[in-house]
Design a protein around this motif. Structure first.
Motif, mmCIF file in Angstrom:
data_model
loop_
_atom_site.group_PDB
_atom_site.id
_atom_site.type_symbol
_atom_site.label_atom_id
_atom_site.label_comp_id
_atom_site.label_asym_id
_atom_site.label_seq_id
_atom_site.Cartn_x
_atom_site.Cartn_y
_atom_site.Cartn_z
ATOM 1 N N PHE A 1 15.731 32.529 -14.961
ATOM 2 C CA PHE A 1 16.596 31.573 -15.625
ATOM 3 C C PHE A 1 16.960 30.560 -14.471
ATOM 4 O O PHE A 1 17.888 29.750 -14.743
ATOM 5 N N ASP A 2 16.197 30.920 -13.268
ATOM 6 C CA ASP A 2 16.451 29.963 -12.349
ATOM 7 C C ASP A 2 15.286 28.981 -11.890
ATOM 8 O O ASP A 2 14.250 29.500 -11.587
ATOM 9 N N ASP A 3 15.389 27.658 -12.098
ATOM 10 C CA ASP A 3 14.477 26.759 -12.010
ATOM 11 C C ASP A 3 13.628 26.639 -10.506
ATOM 12 O O ASP A 3 12.469 26.589 -10.460
ATOM 13 N N ALA A 4 14.423 26.885 -9.459
ATOM 14 C CA ALA A 4 13.825 27.044 -8.079
ATOM 15 C C ALA A 4 12.772 28.228 -8.212
ATOM 16 O O ALA A 4 11.899 28.062 -7.436
ATOM 17 N N TRP A 5 13.537 29.350 -8.643
ATOM 18 C CA TRP A 5 12.677 30.690 -8.530
ATOM 19 C C TRP A 5 11.359 30.486 -9.355
ATOM 20 O O TRP A 5 10.322 30.919 -8.952
ATOM 21 N N ASP B 1 4.112 27.097 -14.181
ATOM 22 C CA ASP B 1 4.235 25.976 -15.067
ATOM 23 C C ASP B 1 4.830 26.032 -16.525
ATOM 24 O O ASP B 1 3.827 26.905 -17.349
ATOM 25 N N LEU B 2 5.873 25.975 -16.769
ATOM 26 C CA LEU B 2 6.377 26.580 -18.248
ATOM 27 C C LEU B 2 6.339 25.381 -19.231
ATOM 28 O O LEU B 2 6.409 25.710 -20.629
ATOM 29 N N ILE B 3 5.558 24.170 -18.901
ATOM 30 C CA ILE B 3 5.366 23.187 -19.705
ATOM 31 C C ILE B 3 4.591 23.608 -20.996
ATOM 32 O O ILE B 3 4.664 23.504 -22.188
ATOM 33 N N PRO B 4 3.347 23.986 -20.574
ATOM 34 C CA PRO B 4 2.418 24.457 -21.845
ATOM 35 C C PRO B 4 2.851 25.419 -22.523
ATOM 36 O O PRO B 4 2.612 25.078 -23.571
ATOM 37 N N PRO B 5 3.381 26.669 -21.919
ATOM 38 C CA PRO B 5 3.753 27.648 -23.114
ATOM 39 C C PRO B 5 5.023 27.206 -23.806
ATOM 40 O O PRO B 5 5.250 27.693 -25.025
ATOM 41 N N THR B 6 5.796 26.336 -23.117
ATOM 42 C CA THR B 6 7.014 26.047 -23.862
ATOM 43 C C THR B 6 6.388 24.990 -25.130
ATOM 44 O O THR B 6 7.139 25.052 -26.332
ATOM 45 N N LEU B 7 5.494 24.164 -24.974
ATOM 46 C CA LEU B 7 4.707 23.734 -26.062
ATOM 47 C C LEU B 7 4.047 24.545 -27.266
ATOM 48 O O LEU B 7 4.624 24.054 -28.242
ATOM 49 N N THR B 8 3.431 25.273 -26.602
ATOM 50 C CA THR B 8 2.972 26.276 -27.679
ATOM 51 C C THR B 8 4.056 26.916 -28.533
ATOM 52 O O THR B 8 4.074 27.134 -29.722
ATOM 53 N N ALA C 1 8.997 31.221 -20.637
ATOM 54 C CA ALA C 1 9.046 30.093 -21.662
ATOM 55 C C ALA C 1 9.680 30.610 -23.103
ATOM 56 O O ALA C 1 10.849 30.185 -23.325
ATOM 57 N N ALA C 2 9.143 31.656 -23.528
ATOM 58 C CA ALA C 2 9.693 32.403 -24.726
ATOM 59 C C ALA C 2 11.081 32.933 -24.611
ATOM 60 O O ALA C 2 12.071 32.627 -25.476
ATOM 61 N N ALA C 3 11.546 33.445 -23.493
ATOM 62 C CA ALA C 3 12.584 34.221 -23.216
ATOM 63 C C ALA C 3 13.870 32.961 -22.889
ATOM 64 O O ALA C 3 14.979 33.027 -23.661
ATOM 65 N N ARG C 4 13.374 31.753 -22.472
ATOM 66 C CA ARG C 4 14.367 30.819 -22.313
ATOM 67 C C ARG C 4 14.590 30.132 -23.655
ATOM 68 O O ARG C 4 15.629 29.671 -23.899
ATOM 69 N N ILE C 5 13.407 29.908 -24.355
ATOM 70 C CA ILE C 5 13.756 29.064 -25.746
ATOM 71 C C ILE C 5 14.419 29.955 -26.639
ATOM 72 O O ILE C 5 15.641 29.594 -27.176
ATOM 73 N N ALA C 6 14.088 31.204 -26.787
ATOM 74 C CA ALA C 6 14.807 32.355 -27.489
ATOM 75 C C ALA C 6 16.412 32.442 -27.152
ATOM 76 O O ALA C 6 17.327 32.473 -27.953
#
Ligand SMILES: *Cc1c(COP(=O)(O)O)cnc(C)c1O
Length: 366
Positions: free
Chosen positions: A336-340, A347-354, A280-285
Motif C-alpha cells: 500500500f506504499d507507492d514508493a515501495w 507497474d500497476l497500471i495494466p493489471p489495474t485496467l484488467t 492491484a487487485a488487493a488495492r482495488i478490493a
C-alpha cells in the motif's frame, strides 16, 4: 525376573488441561464471516455470486489461527509437547504470531525462527504474545535452524510445512471447508462452482480438496500461485522436487520449494498470478470494501475473477468462494506504499485496467 514398570502417567493431567484450554478458547470464539463481494449488475443478471471467507476476525488476525490451533492439538495429542516444552517454529510471520498466542495460553516458551527481513510489525506482534524471535539471513535457512534449535534446547519443532496437511480434521470438526459450506446453505447457489485459494503450507487447499471429495461436492478447487513459487512449476511437471529457491513477494503464499503439506493430486487447477496483478487487485478490493486486505487476498481475487469471467462467457451461473486471509494494515509499508511499489519495479497500471474492466462488464483481458 522382576517386572519393570516405568510410569509416565503423571504427564497426562497437564496435557489434559492444555487440550481443555485450547478447546475452551475455541468455544469462546465466533466463526469467521462469509462476506459477499460486490460484483456489478452484470453478475446479478448472470446469477453469479462471489464470497470472501474473512479470516481476519480470528483473535490473532489471520487464517493462521486455525493452523496454529490444529498444530498445538496435534502436537499435544501426539505426546510431542508436554509441560515446559519449548515450542519452536520456522515462520515468515503470521504462523508464529498465532502460535505465540497458543504457547502463551499454555504457559510454554515459544521461539520463532525467521529471516532478518521480517517486518518489525510482525516481530512486535510475536513479542507482545511473549514469544522470542531468532533471526537467520536467508529464507531457506529457517528449517534447519529451527530443527537445530529444538535439538539444542530439548524443545519441539512444530514444522508447519510438514504437518499442516495432517493436523487438521479434513472430514469436518468445523474446519474451514465445513464452515464455508454451512454458511452457504441458504444462498442461491449453496454448492460453489469453484473455491479459489493460495498455498503457503498447502494446508488450506489440502483440507478443502479432501473435504469436497469426501462430501461428494461438485465444487472444483483452484490454487493460485505467485511469481517465484515452486508449487505451480511442480504441479505442471508432476514433480515435487522442483525448487525455484526464490522467495515469493506475496507474503503468506508461494514457496521456494514444494512443501510436503501441498497435495497436488486434489487440486483441479492452478493459476500463476503476476505479483503486480495481486497487488492491484488487493488495492482495488480494499477501496471497494472500505478496509485493507493483504496481498494474498489480491492473488485470490485475481484467480476468482478469472474463473468468473470464464463462467460468464460459458453462460454458467453459480457461486465462487475465496479467502480474505489477512488484513492489509499489516502491509502499509509495502503493497500500500507507492514508493515501495515503484522501487520494487511494479507497474500497476495494466493489471489495474484488467481488474477494472472485469468489474465493469465481467470480461477478462490482460
Ligand atoms: C498461510 C497463508 C496463506 C496460505 O495458507 P496455507 O494453508 O498455509 O496454504 C494465504 N494467505 C496468507 C496471508 C497466509 O498467511
Amino acid at each position: 525376573m522382576t517386572t519393570i514398570v516405568h510410569d509416565r502417567s503423571a504427564d497426562r493431567s497437564w496435557v489434559d488441561n492444555a487440550v481443555r484450554l485450547i478447546e475452551a478458547d475455541a468455544r469462546r470464539s465466533a466463526d469467521t464471516h462469509l462476506l459477499r463481494f460486490p460484483l456489478g449488475e452484470w453478475a446479478r443478471d448472470a446469477g453469479i455470486d462471489l464470497y470472501l471467507k474473512d479470516e481476519t476476525t480470528h483473535i490473532t488476525g489471520s487464517l493462521k489461527h486455525r493452523l496454529a490451533r490444529s498444530l498445538f492439538l496435534y502436537s499435544l495429542c501426539n505426546g510431542w509437547v508436554r509441560e515446559g516444552t519449548t515450542v519452536i517454529e520456522a515462520s515468515s510471520g503470521s504462523t508464529a504470531v498465532s502460535e505465540a498466542y497458543f504457547a502463551k495460553l499454555l504457559g510454554l516458551p515459544f521461539v520463532a525462527v525467521m529471516t532478518k527481513s521480517t517486518s518489525p510489525a510482525k516481530v512486535a506482534l510475536i513479542e507482545r504474545e511473549g514469544g522470542t524471535c531468532h533471526f537467520v539471513d536467508r529464507a531457506d535457512e529457517v528449517y534447519t535452524e529451527a530443527a537445530r534449535l529444538a535439538d539444542e534446547r530439548g524443545g519441539h519443532y512444530m514444522d508447519q510445512f510438514t504437518h499442516a496437511e495432517c493436523a487438521t480434521d479434513w472430514r469436518g470438526n468445523n474446519n474451514i471447508a465445513e464452515s464455508i459450506f454451512s454458511q452457504l446453505s441458504l444462498e442461491e447457489h449453496p454448492e460453489p462452482a469453484w473455491i479459489v485459494v493460495g498455498a503457503g503450507t498447502g494446508g488450506t487447499s489440502a483440507t478443502i480438496g479432501r473435504y469436497i471429495r469426501y462430501r461428494r461436492h461438485a465444487t472444483r478447487l483452484c490454487v493460485v500461485d505467485p511469481e517465484n513459487s515452486s508449487f505451480l512449476p511442480g504441479y505442471v511437471a508432476g514433480d515435487c522436487t522442483v525448487q525455484t529457491g526464490r522467495s515469493s513477494r506475496i507474503e503468506g503464499i508461494g514457496r521456494p520449494r514444494v512443501e510436503p503439506s501441498f497435495i497436488p493430486e486434489i487440486v483441479d487447477r492452478m493459476v500463476g498470478v503476476p505479483d503486480a496483478g495481486s497487488i492491484a487487485a488487493a488495492r482495488i478490493a480494499s477501496s471497494m470494501l472500505g478496509r485493507r486486505v493483504g496481498g494474498s487476498t489480491g492473488t485470490n481475487l485475481w484467480g476468482a475473477f478469472g474463473v468468473i469471467a470464464e463462467m460468464l462467457q460459458a453462460g454458467r451461473s453459480g457461486s465462487v468462494v475465496t479467502l480474505l486471509a489477512d488484513d492489509g494494515d499489516r502491509y502499509l509499508d509495502t503493497y500500500f506504499d507507492d514508493a515501495w511499489v515503484t522501487s520494487s519495479g511494479f507497474d500497476l497500471i495494466p493489471p489495474t485496467l484488467t481488474v477494472e474492466r472485469f468489474l465493469a462488464d465481467g470480461s477478462w483481458r490482460e
